[in-house]
Design a protein around this motif. Structure first.
Motif: not given
Ligand code: ADP
Length: 595
Positions: A359, A361, A368, A389-390, A392
């Protein structure tokens, strides 16, 4: 408070030029209207503040001369004044109409820019604040346009013409007017500069108050759930009080300056009368111009004192427009490549090739995904599971190109999704999020959103397949029921079924589905399951699967953990493996996988 002042003093003015450019271009799209309104408004002011007073002076002066023709001048005075009024009557509405059209264009421009920005951009911001930024942007234009066209431009023209006439008749009087003009404008600019930090501070305080208001109202449900109405009100009062204090101080300062202004005016008038007496004593023919110059001085000085107001209005408007200008002039996060082609679907194969992503930021090393590879065959139904947090949801965002991959590529039927237009990509994907949000429109319109112009029969059929028809028919207004902002008047399960009906109607070859984790009653559960299977028929489906019943029926299950595919296979194969999936499965509770 102190930090506010600092913040205000060092405000970023880099957008000002851009705002002026945007406003100027929008105004000049209608050159003819600009020319006509500038001409009419300026002519009106010249007639009323220069020509008419000139004839008044001549009328009175003619009285003092034996064969003077006061009546003739008087008639000319009436004529000029009436013509001025006519120009005013036509010119102002004309100028206003032009400004209204430009304001309309600017609002459109703002919405276009907002729609171009990425989902990530909008997720980072409070919706209500953006709405107020758009309104501020247009309001700023209207204030500035009126300051320039209705006030500044006519004032400058009047000043030039009036002074020229006086100079021709009497240089000393002309000089006096020039000195007065320079003094008053100088004082105006000084006041404006002195008030600048206070002004920024006030705007800053106003902005904080608006942001808090927007945040509170958007989250009103949370506020109520926590019984936090008083807390929010107190916070508002605190911010409101700061704003009010600054306003009170400002007004007292302004009124003090108002008094000074009267004093300066009286001094100038007195000086003027003395000079005129002295001049007319020596040359009685100067009586006419003397009288004109006196009336001119009075109207002019009053208007000149508004110069600091004009500067204030322009500065405030630039400040007010600045957030939206930034949105308009920044490059959108996700853009179509020049000459991007349309996505052409054959079977709907999805391939992730060495995809790395972080991401924007996030920390530099906080990826990821690194070198993720995954191929989903046409028509295959793949379930994504794994601990929270995986990655998905991130994966689904990348497929929809809500974010661009940092490295690697995502291909659909062999075409890199970064090379095709975003619209064509998303046209071929039906996405049902976990918490579908609906428009504050009728159910009918919400379903038809998937296919503009869908017939009532098509809408009904989609709703039937999504098992939404049953509950819609029970609603008082049926398909015409308005669902409330974001769909709040429907239950979670009902909202989902409307979203599924919308996706069925869209009939896209690729489906991305984020199953709801919230528990539903068993009847809704069964209905939604059936609706989902209906939706998946004949499509490539990627499902973030939380429900055991969904997972078991998937062609393949991909287990994502910390951005890596740790296991994949069918439900049975994975159970036999006794790995992470088997562990998640053994923790199952109430029909859900525990993440
Ligand atoms: P899941 O859907 O498997 O729960 P995510 O795809 O939501 O996992 O998250 C994967 C990783 O990306 C996590 O570590 C989360 O904190 C990070 N993350 C998710 N959205 C954002 C964002 N908008 N900005 C920064 N980091 C993000």
């Amino acid at each position: 408070m102190k930090s506010n002042v600092l913040e205000a003093k060092t405000r970023d003015r880099s957008n000002d030029k851009e705002t002026i450019k945007l406003f100027w271009r929008a105004t000049m799209r209608y050159k003819r209207n600009v020319a006509i309104s500038a001409l009419l408004v300026t002519a009106n002011v010249i007639l009323l503040t220069v020509v008419a007073p000139l004839f008044v002076g001549k009328t009175l002066a003619a009285l003092a001369i034996p064969d003077g023709e006061p009546l003739r001048y008087f008639v000319l005075f009436i004529g000029a004044a009436l013509l001025g009024i006519v120009f005013n009557r036509i010119g102002h509405p004309y100028a206003m109409a032009h400004q209204a059209i430009v304001a309309r264009d600017l609002t459109e421009r703002a919405l276009t820019s907002l729609l171009r920005r990425s989902v990530g951009f909008h997720n980072d911001r409070v919706g209500g604040k953006l709405v107020s930024d758009v309104l501020d942007f247009t309001a700023a234009y209207l204030q500035m346009a009126s300051a320039v066209f209705i006030d500044a431009l006519p004032l400058a023209t009047t000043l030039l013409i009036g002074s020229a006439i006086i100079y021709v008749e009497s240089v000393p009087l002309g000089l006096f007017i020039t000195i007065m003009t320079v003094t008053i404008i100088g004082l105006g600019i000084r006041t404006s500069i002195q008030m600048r930090p206070r002004r920024y501070r006030r705007l800053e305080a106003g902005k904080k108050m608006t942001a808090h208001l927007a945040d509170t109202i958007t989250n009103v449900q949370t506020v109520k759930t926590f019984g936090a109405e008083d807390r929010e009100l107190r916070e508002h009062q605190k911010l409101g009080q700061i704003f009010a204090d600054i306003r009170v101080e400002d007004w007292s300062l302004i009124s003090r300056r108002g008094n000074n202004r009267m004093l300066i005016l009286v001094i100038f008038q007195a000086l003027f009368v003395l000079i005129t007496i002295w001049l007319v004593r020596h040359d009685p023919a100067l009586l006419g111009v003397g009288i004109f110059a006196f009336t001119f001085t009075i109207t002019l000085s009053n208007r000149l004192f508004t110069v600091n107001q004009l500067i204030r209005i322009i500065e405030e408007s630039l400040l007010q427009a600045s957030p939206m200008t930034a949105v308009i002039s920044d490059q959108p996060e996700i853009t179509d490549k020049p000459g991007a082609s349309e996505l052409r679907i054959q079977g709907g194969q999805v391939e992730l090739q060495n995809v790395s992503f972080r991401y924007h930021d996030a920390d530099r090393n906080n990826y990821v995904f690194t070198n993720l590879n995954l191929t989903i065959k046409p028509g295959e139904r793949v379930g994504l599971v794994g601990p929270s947090g995986g990655g998905k949801s991130t994966l689904t965002r990348l497929l929809l190109r809500f974010d661009d991959v940092t490295d690697g590529a995502i291909l659909i039927d062999g075409q890199n999704i970064a090379d095709v237009t975003q619209t064509s990509l998303r046209q071929h994907i039906a996405y049902v999020p976990q918490e579908p949000l609906l428009f504050h429109r009728s159910i009918k319109e919400n379903i038809a959103y998937g296919k503009p112009g869908a017939s009532p029969a098509e809408i009904k059929e989609a709703a039937r397949l999504a098992h939404a028809d049953e509950f819609i028919n029970k609603l008082k207004d049926g398909y015409d029921t308005i669902v409330g902002e974001r769909g709040v008047k429907l239950s979670g399960g009902q909202r989902q079924r409307v979203a599924i009906a919308r996706a069925i109607l869209k009939n896209a070859p690729i489906l991305i589905l984020d199953e709801a984790t919230s528990a539903l009653d068993s009847e809704s559960e069964v209905l939604i399951q059936e609706a989902l299977w209906e939706l998946m028929k004949g499509r490539t489906a990627i499902v973030i699967a939380h429900r055991l019943s969904t997972i078991q029926k998937m062609d393949r299950i991909v287990v994502l953990s910390e951005g890596k595919i740790v296991e994949e296979g069918s439900h049975k194969q994975l159970l036999r493996k006794k790995g992470l999936y088997a562990k998640l499965w053994s923790h199952q509770s109430g029909g859900f996988i525990e993440e």
